[in-house]
Design a protein around this motif. Structure first.
Motif, PDB file in Angstrom:
ATOM      1  N   PHE A 154       0.843  -1.196   0.000  1.00 10.19           N
ATOM      2  CA  PHE A 154       0.000   0.000   0.000  1.00 10.19           C
ATOM      3  C   PHE A 154       0.876   1.243   0.000  1.00 10.19           C
ATOM      4  N   THR A 155       0.289   2.351  -0.430  1.00 12.83           N
ATOM      5  CA  THR A 155       0.959   3.642  -0.400  1.00 12.83           C
ATOM      6  C   THR A 155      -0.005   4.682   0.161  1.00 12.83           C
ATOM      7  N   MET A 156       0.552   5.672   0.840  1.00  7.68           N
ATOM      8  CA  MET A 156      -0.236   6.805   1.310  1.00  7.68           C
ATOM      9  C   MET A 156      -0.372   7.815   0.183  1.00  7.68           C
ATOM     10  N   ILE A 157      -1.469   8.518   0.168  1.00  8.57           N
ATOM     11  CA  ILE A 157      -1.680   9.544  -0.845  1.00  8.57           C
ATOM     12  C   ILE A 157      -0.665  10.682  -0.668  1.00  8.57           C
ATOM     13  N   ARG A 158      -0.194  11.208  -1.779  1.00  3.49           N
ATOM     14  CA  ARG A 158       0.632  12.418  -1.763  1.00  3.49           C
ATOM     15  C   ARG A 158       0.232  13.221  -2.999  1.00  3.49           C
ATOM     16  N   LEU A 159       0.056  14.496  -2.822  1.00  4.56           N
ATOM     17  CA  LEU A 159      -0.501  15.338  -3.887  1.00  4.56           C
ATOM     18  C   LEU A 159       0.569  16.300  -4.393  1.00  4.56           C
ATOM     19  N   ASN A 160       1.481  15.770  -5.191  1.00  5.15           N
ATOM     20  CA  ASN A 160       2.615  16.560  -5.662  1.00  5.15           C
ATOM     21  C   ASN A 160       2.219  17.519  -6.784  1.00  5.15           C
ATOM     22  N   GLY A 161       2.978  18.617  -6.901  1.00  3.30           N
ATOM     23  CA  GLY A 161       2.773  19.570  -7.991  1.00  3.30           C
ATOM     24  C   GLY A 161       1.358  20.129  -8.019  1.00  3.30           C
ATOM     25  N   GLN A 162       0.792  20.166  -9.219  1.00  2.00           N
ATOM     26  CA  GLN A 162      -0.548  20.738  -9.403  1.00  2.00           C
ATOM     27  C   GLN A 162      -1.661  19.811  -8.938  1.00  2.00           C
ATOM     28  N   ILE A 163      -1.315  18.570  -8.580  1.00  2.86           N
ATOM     29  CA  ILE A 163      -2.359  17.622  -8.179  1.00  2.86           C
ATOM     30  C   ILE A 163      -3.059  18.087  -6.912  1.00  2.86           C
ATOM     31  N   GLY A 164      -2.325  18.755  -6.021  1.00  4.33           N
ATOM     32  CA  GLY A 164      -2.953  19.285  -4.819  1.00  4.33           C
ATOM     33  C   GLY A 164      -4.076  20.247  -5.144  1.00  4.33           C
ATOM     34  N   ASN A 165      -3.846  21.117  -6.121  1.00  6.60           N
ATOM     35  CA  ASN A 165      -4.851  22.079  -6.568  1.00  6.60           C
ATOM     36  C   ASN A 165      -6.068  21.355  -7.135  1.00  6.60           C
ATOM     37  N   VAL A 166      -5.811  20.352  -7.991  1.00  7.99           N
ATOM     38  CA  VAL A 166      -6.888  19.579  -8.619  1.00  7.99           C
ATOM     39  C   VAL A 166      -7.683  18.823  -7.557  1.00  7.99           C
ATOM     40  N   PHE A 167      -6.982  18.194  -6.624  1.00  4.25           N
ATOM     41  CA  PHE A 167      -7.634  17.380  -5.598  1.00  4.25           C
ATOM     42  C   PHE A 167      -8.471  18.237  -4.654  1.00  4.25           C
ATOM     43  N   GLU A 168      -7.920  19.371  -4.214  1.00  3.04           N
ATOM     44  CA  GLU A 168      -8.657  20.246  -3.297  1.00  3.04           C
ATOM     45  C   GLU A 168      -9.979  20.686  -3.909  1.00  3.04           C
ATOM     46  N   HIS A 169      -9.951  21.089  -5.165  1.00  5.99           N
ATOM     47  CA  HIS A 169     -11.173  21.519  -5.834  1.00  5.99           C
ATOM     48  C   HIS A 169     -12.164  20.364  -5.943  1.00  5.99           C
ATOM     49  N   TRP A 170     -11.648  19.182  -6.277  1.00  9.04           N
ATOM     50  CA  TRP A 170     -12.494  17.998  -6.451  1.00  9.04           C
ATOM     51  C   TRP A 170     -13.165  17.584  -5.141  1.00  9.04           C
ATOM     52  N   VAL A 171     -12.388  17.500  -4.057  1.00 11.51           N
ATOM     53  CA  VAL A 171     -12.924  16.952  -2.817  1.00 11.51           C
ATOM     54  C   VAL A 171     -14.006  17.853  -2.218  1.00 11.51           C
ATOM     55  N   THR A 172     -13.912  19.146  -2.442  1.00  8.91           N
ATOM     56  CA  THR A 172     -14.953  20.045  -1.930  1.00  8.91           C
ATOM     57  C   THR A 172     -16.265  19.862  -2.682  1.00  8.91           C
ATOM     58  N   GLN A 173     -16.187  19.379  -3.925  1.00 11.00           N
ATOM     59  CA  GLN A 173     -17.403  19.112  -4.691  1.00 11.00           C
ATOM     60  C   GLN A 173     -17.913  17.695  -4.479  1.00 11.00           C
ATOM     61  N   ALA A 174     -16.999  16.732  -4.411  1.00 11.95           N
ATOM     62  CA  ALA A 174     -17.383  15.328  -4.310  1.00 11.95           C
ATOM     63  C   ALA A 174     -17.824  14.946  -2.899  1.00 11.95           C
ATOM     64  N   PHE A 175     -17.135  15.484  -1.881  1.00 11.85           N
ATOM     65  CA  PHE A 175     -17.443  15.143  -0.486  1.00 11.85           C
ATOM     66  C   PHE A 175     -17.427  16.410   0.371  1.00 11.85           C
ATOM     67  N   PRO A 176     -18.358  17.323   0.137  1.00 12.84           N
ATOM     68  CA  PRO A 176     -18.342  18.608   0.850  1.00 12.84           C
ATOM     69  C   PRO A 176     -18.488  18.462   2.362  1.00 12.84           C
ATOM     70  N   ASP A 177     -19.129  17.386   2.822  1.00 16.51           N
ATOM     71  CA  ASP A 177     -19.350  17.201   4.249  1.00 16.51           C
ATOM     72  C   ASP A 177     -18.089  16.785   4.999  1.00 16.51           C
ATOM     73  N   ARG A 178     -17.096  16.242   4.290  1.00 10.38           N
ATOM     74  CA  ARG A 178     -15.870  15.798   4.966  1.00 10.38           C
ATOM     75  C   ARG A 178     -14.602  16.252   4.264  1.00 10.38           C
ATOM     76  N   ALA A 179     -14.721  17.223   3.384  1.00  7.16           N
ATOM     77  CA  ALA A 179     -13.558  17.703   2.629  1.00  7.16           C
ATOM     78  C   ALA A 179     -12.473  18.243   3.553  1.00  7.16           C
ATOM     79  N   ASP A 180     -12.853  19.060   4.530  1.00  2.00           N
ATOM     80  CA  ASP A 180     -11.852  19.640   5.440  1.00  2.00           C
ATOM     81  C   ASP A 180     -11.135  18.554   6.231  1.00  2.00           C
ATOM     82  N   LYS A 181     -11.881  17.563   6.687  1.00  2.00           N
ATOM     83  CA  LYS A 181     -11.288  16.466   7.451  1.00  2.00           C
ATOM     84  C   LYS A 181     -10.276  15.701   6.595  1.00  2.00           C
ATOM     85  N   ILE A 182     -10.639  15.386   5.360  1.00  2.00           N
ATOM     86  CA  ILE A 182      -9.750  14.644   4.464  1.00  2.00           C
ATOM     87  C   ILE A 182      -8.479  15.441   4.191  1.00  2.00           C
TER      88      ILE A 182
END
Length: 348
Positions: free
Chosen positions: A253-281
């Motif tokens: 297994f590997t832990m998630i890591r959001l290198n480069g621009q992926i952090g930007n993409v992921f942050e935007h995505w998680v607030t739309q996909a899971f708004p109730d737990r985005a901050d926690k994630i």
């Protein structure tokens, strides 16, 4: 949300001074960020086999018949590589797919080098070799034909059950200890998979593929990757149990890591996909990497650090002890390699 896409936005390419954008939503122009169509563009590189320098990934050589990936996995570390081609790590990564039709010829040329010494080459070191376009182009299948011809060891990493299409080529490789398959399985919950990695095979399809490959003698490894705290970390035991029942013999297994621009993409995505737990994630991901979404340090970047990460590692080890007692990498043979620079004529 853009249906069938992981990324929900375009992001700036750090290598480009200028970019093409729509300045006014009411304007009539040719730019359409929401265009659903995928572009397939042929490219013609001079080489196909890459030397892997990272000590974290456990492979010496990799090969990628495709750049970009329609699977749309929101966390994919390969997104940043699309910037080198003049595209971006967001929607471009999923909607502009570059393919190498001459891949098999390049591989054969590589194997025919006079001083070549065989070593396992892994398909999908960057993007998935069995992504949707492979169904039509069959570039990966043509590569497997070369591996069969030269009796050369190969590894496959995939999230797609399409790999079973090539069982007729995979089986003879397995019979000679020349192949291993690594199946990436992130979640058993279909509602999460559809958002997280929208165009991959379902967990049920992946498990069936594992079962089929195991039945023909292929060593199958479960890759739980990535583990995203607050989203799928609790599934580790059930993922192992399901894969073990499907015939997998190893796990990692590997832990998630959001290198480069992926952090930007992921942050935007998680607030739309899971708004109730985005901050926690997001906070738990940062907690695993010293307060940042990404940690580029070798040795730490894919393992994570901190008390919460220690509990995830503990859960993994306990589950592994229950379902997978032996989890080393399968040893593939190199002594069967057809040593020749004349291709098939070397068999006679």
């Amino acid at each position: 949300m853009y249906k069938g896409r992981g990324a929900q936005k375009q992001v700036k390419n750090r290598f480009l001074m200028h970019e093409y954008v729509q300045e006014h939503l009411e304007a009539v122009d040719e730019y359409d960020e929401e265009a659903p169509f995928t572009k397939h563009i042929p490219i013609y590189p001079k080489t196909i086999v890459n030397k892997v320098e990272s000590p974290d990934v456990g492979m010496e050589f990799s090969m990628n018949p495709y750049q970009g990936c329609e699977h749309g996995c929101i966390y994919c570390y390969a997104r940043n590589s699309h910037e080198y081609w003049g595209y971006n790590a967001g929607l471009d990564f999923e909607r502009v797919i570059l393919y190498k039709m001459n891949a098999a010829q390049l591989l054969e040329k590589h194997l025919q080098k006079p001083n070549y010494q065989p070593a396992t080459i892994v398909l999908s070191g960057n993007t998935d070799c069995y992504q949707p376009l492979e169904r039509k182009l069959q570039i990966t299948r043509s590569l497997l034909e070369v591996f069969v011809k030269y009796k050369h060891p190969v590894g496959i990493i995939t999230k797609n059950a399409l790999v079973t299409r090539d069982a007729d080529l995979i089986k003879p490789l397995a019979e000679q200890d020349l192949i291993s398959v690594y199946f990436s399985l992130t979640t058993l919950e279909e509602s999460i998979r559809r958002k997280l990695e929208p165009r991959t095979s379902t967990a049920r399809q992946k498990l069936k593929a594992m079962e089929l490959l195991s039945s023909i003698g292929v060593p199958v490894t479960l890759m739980i990757g990535p583990v995203i705290p607050g989203l799928n970390d609790h599934e580790i035991p059930e993922l192992m149990k399901a894969a073990k029942n499907a015939g997998a013999t190893r796990v990692s297994f590997t832990m998630i890591r959001l290198n480069g621009q992926i952090g930007n993409v992921f942050e935007h995505w998680v607030t739309q996909a899971f708004p109730d737990r985005a901050d926690k994630i997001l906070n738990q991901i940062k907690g695993a990497h010293g307060g940042q979404l990404n940690d580029s340090r070798f040795g730490a970047r894919m393992r994570g650090e901190g008390r919460m990460v220690q509990s995830i590692h503990r859960l993994f080890e306990l589950s592994k002890a229950k379902y997978f007692q032996h989890s080393g990498r399968p040893k593939l043979r190199t002594d069967l390699f057809v040593k020749t620079n004349r291709g098939q004529m070397g068999l006679f």
